[in-house]
Motif scaffolding. Structure first.
Motif, PDB file in Angstrom:
ATOM      1  N   TRP A 400       0.841  -1.205   0.000  1.00 17.78           N
ATOM      2  CA  TRP A 400       0.000   0.000   0.000  1.00 17.78           C
ATOM      3  C   TRP A 400       0.867   1.242   0.000  1.00 17.78           C
ATOM      4  N   GLN A 401       0.516   2.184  -0.866  1.00 21.74           N
ATOM      5  CA  GLN A 401       1.237   3.452  -0.912  1.00 21.74           C
ATOM      6  C   GLN A 401       0.210   4.569  -0.912  1.00 21.74           C
ATOM      7  N   GLU A 402       0.196   5.319   0.175  1.00 19.72           N
ATOM      8  CA  GLU A 402      -0.775   6.416   0.336  1.00 19.72           C
ATOM      9  C   GLU A 402      -2.187   5.961   0.004  1.00 19.72           C
ATOM     10  N   GLY A 403      -2.540   4.789   0.480  1.00 21.24           N
ATOM     11  CA  GLY A 403      -3.905   4.302   0.315  1.00 21.24           C
ATOM     12  C   GLY A 403      -4.167   3.604  -1.000  1.00 21.24           C
ATOM     13  N   ASN A 404      -3.198   3.604  -1.891  1.00 16.59           N
ATOM     14  CA  ASN A 404      -3.394   2.919  -3.174  1.00 16.59           C
ATOM     15  C   ASN A 404      -2.520   1.675  -3.265  1.00 16.59           C
ATOM     16  N   LYS A 414      10.384  -1.070  -3.839  1.00 13.84           N
ATOM     17  CA  LYS A 414      10.073  -0.679  -2.453  1.00 13.84           C
ATOM     18  C   LYS A 414      10.442  -1.810  -1.493  1.00 13.84           C
TER      19      LYS A 414
ATOM     20  N   LYS B   5      -8.281  -0.953   3.172  1.00 10.36           N
ATOM     21  CA  LYS B   5      -6.975  -0.337   3.359  1.00 10.36           C
ATOM     22  C   LYS B   5      -6.740   0.036   4.822  1.00 10.36           C
ATOM     23  N   GLU B   7      -5.342   0.179   8.188  1.00 10.91           N
ATOM     24  CA  GLU B   7      -4.029  -0.271   8.636  1.00 10.91           C
ATOM     25  C   GLU B   7      -4.166  -1.264   9.777  1.00 10.91           C
TER      26      GLU B   7
END
Lengths: 567, 200
Positions: A400-404, A414, B5, B7
């Motif tokens: 996950w990267q900034e929610g995407n 990464k 998503k 966490e």
């Protein structure tokens, strides 16, 4: 109850002492009594595994192999909903170890002692509105010999250094030298000296040298959350129960789920009913019963054990049973070091896995800082540690990267940067979870376990003071990480219950109106029932409680020996 | 079964990172997919039992899933690709795991493959399998914008990463290719046949 009636038809087995549970609160009782020639039975819900079973496989904790499964047993958890009410969920997070030796098989074994002020929290720091803080009915001095005993018998490694918060000790040093240290420890010590702090080597329940039948640590790096393959970790199973069984006086019955204690017309416990592996109810008769099956479950068992003299459950005459439960307040923080910015040799050292970080700070065990609090308040401990290796979960979180969702070459790069070009060091903050009227255990009206028994409902309300203290300590931890040269450092506090660090619920004290157990950890109005897990603790201290649970259980074992040899 | 998503809750070392599922929302995948893309259908909604398994992961579905896995973890000259990780074979094995079965992952993965093929047809008039790499990638980027599509890709990645990081005993990570690439040092003793997590 139909199932119990079946149990009555079985010929009950008879022992001098029956212990429910086999973790840190149970092991010392079994060990001491069996060695003294007293016939003891231990009833454990889980199976009996040995060192050979503890391979270092991430799939074991991921699939909760040695813990109870959600679909079979769960708890109801009530958490603050942020709007003054409570939200209800079911959870399996409170099961620490469904196995002989209990959760002590999977502990990290940070073995700090409590300090004298933890035994008189109310009189040292004064009352806090909304908190049920009390002094203990015993002093640090009464428990000290048992701390020393645990360090010797269970096996604690470390090095005593003088520091302003050092508690009085009857022994000069730990019986075992420190375990091997990771190169980051030296970096930590230098940073702390710059900040005028007192870096402490952390005592661990991990053997640095072989002891009796147990081998010393193998430094696989897979310690906390994993079972120990060498026997170096001082679990109740490896350190105590094996010896108890070898004495010929201790029998461990596995897959025995105790669901009720039966009491007679005088209010004494006469027998324990349990479900065996096939689900049949069976009965054990004994003269003395000891309950130690984790704070929440011990309260649940006593609440479920109603009888003529105990209509609200054993120990609940004054509605104290299950009350004043506590977890560990605190938070965590991280320092990330970018390895490509460091000299090759330094980077290589930081990447090493196996030796321990083993450092702690107790400079703020009492916080005397007018800029933050108008009077001295109880603070806590910062432990600097490695997370247990969980590479699959770690890698999965990176997608996950900034929610995407990230995939392809960007994801691969990464992952590579995370695993090969940086190292994450962690600190954990431990401070008191103030007891309060909104943190307790009751029986749930709806949810039942696979045996048809009402499950425990845990309401986990916290006191806002805990968050203030935790934030203060987390900020200090971040400062240390920065002083160590971390490229990134951050931390946060939490108010959710720490599932593996729950205690209280059967508080000990002198006054039966305000406590469940007397100072010997015997139920006030039940002459032959003791509770020896963390349930007795009025407060947890600002450290992990396992060492203190062990020490107190050795203390109660002495009381039992005195009683049994007198009889 | 469907991941959000949200966490994972991080606490002390004892608990950190070691829960199997970091991203769980309790809702049926099918319902969610339909609610997100109500205009789509994917033909028969047959149940997937053991007896229908070979039909489920048939040659078409296999080809679709293997292609998508290769996009998720390509052969880009740095580190193993999905194919080198045995990601598809691992996925088939993992679908039989009791926990994963209970989560209905098998059904969701097959439904998603059918959906992707439908979507390719709707958008391009061709099968996903005959599209160029760039066209396939564009479609995947497109479906990732919907909650359902993202969940499907996320679930495939979940198993792909297991094939990357778990012990080779489980069928992925052959010759420790994933560990060697990421310089991961495993613990010891390692699991062996007869001591896998399914044997306890």
């Amino acid at each position: 109850m139909g199932l119990a009636a079946k149990g009555e038809a079985q010929a009950p087995q008879q022992f001098e002492v029956c212990i429910v549970g086999s973790g840190a609160g149970a092991g010392p009782i079994a060990y001491e009594l069996a060695k003294a020639g007293i016939k003891v039975v231990v009833l454990e819900k889980g199976d009996w595994y040995t060192e050979q079973d503890f391979v270092k496989d991430e799939q074991l904790p991921r699939h909760r192999v040695f813990r109870s499964q959600f679909d079979e047993e769960r708890h109801v958890l009530e958490l603050p909903d942020g709007e003054g009410g409570w939200r209800r969920e079911t959870t399996a997070q409170f099961w620490g170890g469904n196995i002989v030796g209990g959760a002590s098989n999977f502990m990290s074994g940070y073995f700090h002692r409590l300090k004298p002020s933890d035994f008189r929290l109310a009189s040292t720091f004064g009352p806090i509105p909304g908190a049920n803080t009390v002094d203990w009915p015993i002093s640090y001095e009464e428990l000290e010999p048992y701390y020393a005993k645990v360090e010797q018998i269970v096996g604690v490694s470390g090095r005593v250094v003088k520091h302003p918060r050092l508690e009085p000790r009857s022994t000069r040093d730990y019986p075992f030298p420190p375990t091997a240290e990771h190169p980051i420890a030296a970096r930590f010590d230098n940073a702390c000296q710059t900040l005028k702090l007192h870096p402490l080597p952390m005592a661990r329940a991990i053997l640095s040298r072989p002891f009796k039948q147990r081998l010393s640590c193998e430094y696989s790096g897979y310690c906390g959350s994993y079972g120990c393959h060498s026997g170096a970790k001082g679990s109740s199973r490896a350190a105590l129960l094996n010896d108890a069984v070898a004495s010929g006086n201790c029998r461990i019955i596995t897959r025995a789920k105790v669901y009720r204690l039966n009491s007679d017309a005088q209010g004494r416990v006469s027998s324990a009913d349990y479900f065996d592996a096939s689900g049949k109810s069976r009965r054990i008769v004994a003269n003395i019963f000891v309950v130690a099956c984790y704070a929440i479950e011990s309260a649940r068992l006593l609440l479920a054990s109603t009888g003529e003299k105990h209509p609200k459950g054993i120990g609940n005459r004054h509605d104290q049973l299950g009350k004043n439960l506590h977890c560990c307040a605190g938070g965590t923080g991280h320092g990330v070091f970018k390895l490509d910015k460091l000299p090759l040799e330094t980077a290589k050292g930081l990447k090493q896995r196996g030796p321990f970080f083993n450092r702690a700070l107790q400079d703020w065990y009492v916080i005397d800082d007018k800029t933050a609090f108008d009077k001295p308040v109880k603070g806590g401990t910062l432990d600097f540690v490695f997370d247990p290796p969980a590479p699959t979960s770690e890698a999965n979180a990176l997608k996950w990267q900034e929610g995407n969702l990230l995939w392809g070459t960007p994801l691969k790069q990464k992952l590579k940067a995370h695993f090969t070009q940086s190292r994450d060091f962690k600190f954990e903050v431990f401070c008191d979870w103030l007891t309060n009227d909104d943190c307790y255990v009751t029986l749930d009206d709806e949810e039942q376990d696979k045996w048809g028994q009402p499950v425990a409902r845990v309401r986990a309300g916290f006191h806002p003071h805990d968050l203030k203290v935790a934030q203060y300590l987390v900020d200090r931890g971040v400062e240390v990480m920065k002083a160590m040269g971390a490229d990134e450092a951050w931390g946060n506090v939490f108010s959710d219950p720490t599932a593996n660090l729950v205690a209280g619920g059967c508080r000990f004290g002198k006054d039966p109106q305000t406590s469940v157990l007397n100072p010997d950890c015997r139920v006030h109005d039940c002459d032959n029932l003791y509770v020896t897990d963390g349930s007795f603790m009025p407060n947890g201290g600002s450290v992990t409680p396992t060492l203190t649970i062990y020490a107190n259980a050795f203390r109660v074992a002495d009381k039992l020996l005195e009683r049994l040899t007198k009889d | 079964m469907v991941r959000s998503k949200r966490e994972a809750k991080k606490q002390y070392a004892f608990e950190t990172g070691l829960s199997r599922r970091d991203f769980i929302v309790r809702s049926g995948a099918l319902g969610l997919l339909l609610s997100v893309k109500p205009e789509l259908s994917w033909g028969s909604e047959e149940g997937f039992s053991l007896t229908t398994r070979p039909k489920g992961f048939d040659v078409i579905n296999r080809a679709i899933i293997e292609s998508v896995q290769q996009h998720l973890f390509p052969d880009d000259g740095d580190g193993p690709s999905a194919k080198e990780l045995n990601a598809y074979r691992y996925l088939l094995w993992a679908m039989e795991d009791p926990d994963n079965r209970a989560d209905e992952d098998r059904q969701f993965i097959l439904q998603g493959a059918a959906w992707l093929e439908d979507w390719a047809d709707t958008q391009t008039g061709r099968s996903f399998l005959v599209l160029s790499w760039d066209e396939q990638e564009a479609l995947l980027q497109e479906i990732a914008k919907s909650r359902a599509g993202e969940n499907w890709l996320s679930l495939l990645l979940y198993y792909l990463i297991e094939a990357l990081m778990l012990d080779p005993l489980y069928g992925g990570n052959p010759d420790e290719i994933g560990w060697r690439w990421l310089e991961h040092q495993p613990g010891f003793p390692r699991p062996v046949p007869g001591k896998s997590y399914l044997d306890f």
